[in-house]
Design a protein around this motif. Structure first.
Motif, PDB file in Angstrom:
ATOM      1  N   GLN A  60       0.574  -0.956   0.050  1.00 44.05           N
ATOM      2  CA  GLN A  60      -0.009   0.011  -0.236  1.00 44.05           C
ATOM      3  C   GLN A  60       0.885   1.287  -0.102  1.00 44.05           C
ATOM      4  O   GLN A  60       0.667   2.292  -1.002  1.00 44.05           O
ATOM      5  CB  GLN A  60      -1.368   0.093   1.258  1.00 44.05           C
ATOM      6  CG  GLN A  60      -2.423  -0.781   0.961  1.00 44.05           C
ATOM      7  CD  GLN A  60      -3.259  -0.222   0.306  1.00 44.05           C
ATOM      8  OE1 GLN A  60      -2.730  -0.037  -1.397  1.00 44.05           O
ATOM      9  NE2 GLN A  60      -4.153   0.158   0.647  1.00 44.05           N
ATOM     10  N   GLN A  61       1.477   1.371   0.967  1.00 49.65           N
ATOM     11  CA  GLN A  61       3.176   2.826   0.403  1.00 49.65           C
ATOM     12  C   GLN A  61       3.333   2.617  -0.662  1.00 49.65           C
ATOM     13  O   GLN A  61       3.614   4.217  -1.086  1.00 49.65           O
ATOM     14  CB  GLN A  61       3.916   2.408   2.341  1.00 49.65           C
ATOM     15  CG  GLN A  61       3.663   2.753   3.236  1.00 49.65           C
ATOM     16  CD  GLN A  61       3.812   2.110   4.723  1.00 49.65           C
ATOM     17  OE1 GLN A  61       5.522   1.414   4.117  1.00 49.65           O
ATOM     18  NE2 GLN A  61       3.942   2.434   5.338  1.00 49.65           N
ATOM     19  N   GLU A  64       0.972   4.457  -3.209  1.00 51.06           N
ATOM     20  CA  GLU A  64       0.952   5.582  -2.584  1.00 51.06           C
ATOM     21  C   GLU A  64       2.246   6.244  -3.698  1.00 51.06           C
ATOM     22  O   GLU A  64       2.025   7.191  -3.746  1.00 51.06           O
ATOM     23  CB  GLU A  64       0.545   6.365  -1.237  1.00 51.06           C
ATOM     24  CG  GLU A  64      -0.527   5.650  -1.187  1.00 51.06           C
ATOM     25  CD  GLU A  64      -1.257   5.091   1.120  1.00 51.06           C
ATOM     26  OE1 GLU A  64       0.379   5.630   1.653  1.00 51.06           O
ATOM     27  OE2 GLU A  64      -1.843   4.872   1.288  1.00 51.06           O
ATOM     28  N   GLU A  65       3.442   5.374  -2.430  1.00 52.46           N
ATOM     29  CA  GLU A  65       4.439   5.745  -3.128  1.00 52.46           C
ATOM     30  C   GLU A  65       4.261   6.951  -5.178  1.00 52.46           C
ATOM     31  O   GLU A  65       4.741   7.447  -5.451  1.00 52.46           O
ATOM     32  CB  GLU A  65       6.053   5.533  -3.079  1.00 52.46           C
ATOM     33  CG  GLU A  65       5.991   5.542  -1.534  1.00 52.46           C
ATOM     34  CD  GLU A  65       7.128   4.780  -1.213  1.00 52.46           C
ATOM     35  OE1 GLU A  65       8.301   4.024  -1.754  1.00 52.46           O
ATOM     36  OE2 GLU A  65       7.765   5.127  -0.180  1.00 52.46           O
ATOM     37  N   GLU A  67       2.131   5.963  -6.599  1.00 54.81           N
ATOM     38  CA  GLU A  67       1.225   7.029  -7.164  1.00 54.81           C
ATOM     39  C   GLU A  67       1.245   8.556  -6.967  1.00 54.81           C
ATOM     40  O   GLU A  67       1.349   9.338  -7.679  1.00 54.81           O
ATOM     41  CB  GLU A  67      -0.359   7.358  -5.992  1.00 54.81           C
ATOM     42  CG  GLU A  67      -0.771   6.003  -6.450  1.00 54.81           C
ATOM     43  CD  GLU A  67      -2.062   5.782  -5.548  1.00 54.81           C
ATOM     44  OE1 GLU A  67      -2.751   6.448  -4.993  1.00 54.81           O
ATOM     45  OE2 GLU A  67      -3.101   4.373  -6.015  1.00 54.81           O
ATOM     46  N   ASP A  68       2.061   8.830  -5.717  1.00 52.43           N
ATOM     47  CA  ASP A  68       2.930  10.735  -5.755  1.00 52.43           C
ATOM     48  C   ASP A  68       3.037  10.560  -6.869  1.00 52.43           C
ATOM     49  O   ASP A  68       3.562  11.928  -7.591  1.00 52.43           O
ATOM     50  CB  ASP A  68       3.529  10.471  -3.996  1.00 52.43           C
ATOM     51  CG  ASP A  68       2.568  10.666  -2.721  1.00 52.43           C
ATOM     52  OD1 ASP A  68       0.892  10.484  -3.656  1.00 52.43           O
ATOM     53  OD2 ASP A  68       2.606  10.358  -2.226  1.00 52.43           O
TER      54      ASP A  68
END
Length: 174
Positions: A60-61, A64-65, A67-68
């Motif tokens: 998940q992290q 998110e990374e 996606e960022d």
């Protein structure tokens, strides 16, 4: 006979009971083994769920990374596109300015050559003038200068007298 039947049934029941007990013990051993295997599997499932939950959190992290990073990449591509547009426009402006500079340099060269020509002509004229002045100065002396200065005055007076004589309407006596 009854006794035989009783003996027979007792022995058979004993045998049957022993076989049932043996089978029961075997089944219980198998059942205990299965319970142990189930416990092991449950422990492994718990461990795997813990590891999978930590892996899921890690994933998940990372998601998110990513996606960022994707958002940042989109922003950077927008900036790159705008900078590319600015670069092309500045290149066009630069080429136009370079053309103007070339034209102005040609004009400057032309003006410089014209000014050189004019300076040379000026020098020649000055030299000619100086030569003429030298020629005139050599011929004139101090005494001749005095006579030259006086000459226009005498000529002016005689011209005035001539004008007065030719003037018919003048009331002035001569």
């Amino acid at each position: 006979i009854l006794q035989n039947i009783n003996n027979f049934t007792e022995t058979k029941f004993k045998q049957f009971n022993e076989t049932i007990n043996q089978k029961y013990d075997e089944k219980m051993k198998k059942f205990d083994g299965l319970k142990e295997n189930i416990n092991k599997i449950q422990n492994k499932l718990k461990e795997s769920t813990l590891t999978s939950s930590t892996e899921n959190e890690g994933l998940q992290q990372k998601l998110e990374e990513f996606e960022d990073l994707d958002d940042k990449m989109k922003e950077m591509t927008k900036k790159y596109d705008s900078m590319n547009i600015e670069l092309t426009s500045t290149r066009k402006v630069n080429t136009n300015l370079n053309k103007k500079i070339k034209i102005l340099n040609k004009k400057v060269e032309r003006f410089q050559s014209q000014s050189k020509k004019l300076k040379q002509e000026n020098k020649k004229l000055k030299e000619n003038k100086d030569k003429n002045n030298e020629n005139k100065q050599e011929s004139t002396r101090r005494s001749s200068r005095k006579t030259r200065v006086l000459q226009p005055l005498n000529e002016n007076v005689s011209k005035k007298n001539d004008n007065n004589e030719n003037d018919e309407d003048s009331d002035i006596a001569k």
